[in-house]
Design an enzyme around this catalytic site. Sequence first.
Site, PDB file in Angstrom:
ATOM      1  N   GLU A  62       7.156  36.801 -26.652  1.00 58.55           N
ATOM      2  CA  GLU A  62       7.657  38.087 -26.169  1.00 58.55           C
ATOM      3  C   GLU A  62       7.606  38.138 -24.648  1.00 58.55           C
ATOM      4  O   GLU A  62       6.919  37.342 -23.998  1.00 58.55           O
ATOM      5  CB  GLU A  62       6.833  39.228 -26.786  1.00 58.55           C
ATOM      6  CG  GLU A  62       7.273  40.632 -26.419  1.00 58.55           C
ATOM      7  CD  GLU A  62       8.715  40.973 -26.811  1.00 58.55           C
ATOM      8  OE1 GLU A  62       9.647  40.375 -26.235  1.00 58.55           O
ATOM      9  OE2 GLU A  62       8.904  41.862 -27.655  1.00 58.55           O
ATOM     10  N   HIS A 105       9.093  40.030 -36.204  1.00 64.33           N
ATOM     11  CA  HIS A 105       7.857  40.073 -36.986  1.00 64.33           C
ATOM     12  C   HIS A 105       7.635  41.462 -37.587  1.00 64.33           C
ATOM     13  O   HIS A 105       8.156  42.471 -37.094  1.00 64.33           O
ATOM     14  CB  HIS A 105       6.656  39.674 -36.132  1.00 64.33           C
ATOM     15  CG  HIS A 105       6.380  40.614 -34.995  1.00 64.33           C
ATOM     16  ND1 HIS A 105       5.785  41.848 -35.159  1.00 64.33           N
ATOM     17  CD2 HIS A 105       6.631  40.496 -33.681  1.00 64.33           C
ATOM     18  CE1 HIS A 105       5.672  42.444 -33.992  1.00 64.33           C
ATOM     19  NE2 HIS A 105       6.187  41.649 -33.076  1.00 64.33           N
TER      20      HIS A 105
END
Length: 194
Positions: free
Chosen positions: A79, A9
């Site tokens: 994550e 990202h």
Amino acid sequence: MGEIVVVRHGQTEWSLSGQHTGVTDLPLLPEGETQARALRGPLAGRSFVEVRVSPRERARRTAELAGLATDTVDPDLVEVDYGRWEGRTTPEISAELGRTWSLWTDGTEPGDTPGETLDEVAARCDRVLDRVRPLLADGDVALVAHGHVLRILTARWLRLEPTAGALFALHAGSFGTLGHEHDRPALTGWNQAG
């Protein structure tokens, strides 16, 4: 044979400051949105048979701005759960411990969340890889997610232990490609940006 395109990202407030961002769901900064849009050109020439994305806003927005139509929101792409170290930088953690700390050698500790071991993250990455490998016969697969989880996924693609993810620094708003050479898994591109 297609390739797996791992997309980290774009920049967030915490990725810019170096704060570990696992469970905290932060938006992209304007710079992160620019980075994500810049990926559109380099990724446009690929034939994606599937796009899988982390459920976190920063990953979903990156996929959208990069022109990747998401097929699947995949919770296995979140994550690392940093536990006690969520929102903290490596220098802050090291200062508190009185020694150099590294996720790759020291792992996480329970905090507001339980934290995860690298082996637990590797098990998630292995599940993702098991799901996408069969699709590569028909084209490329994009995985839009986060720095540490994608580094561990890369290590697992290469048949390495999850700690080998330390070798694959992946910048915010960049992508890498995982393919084959002579029928063996290979790293075919890294830290590419628009």
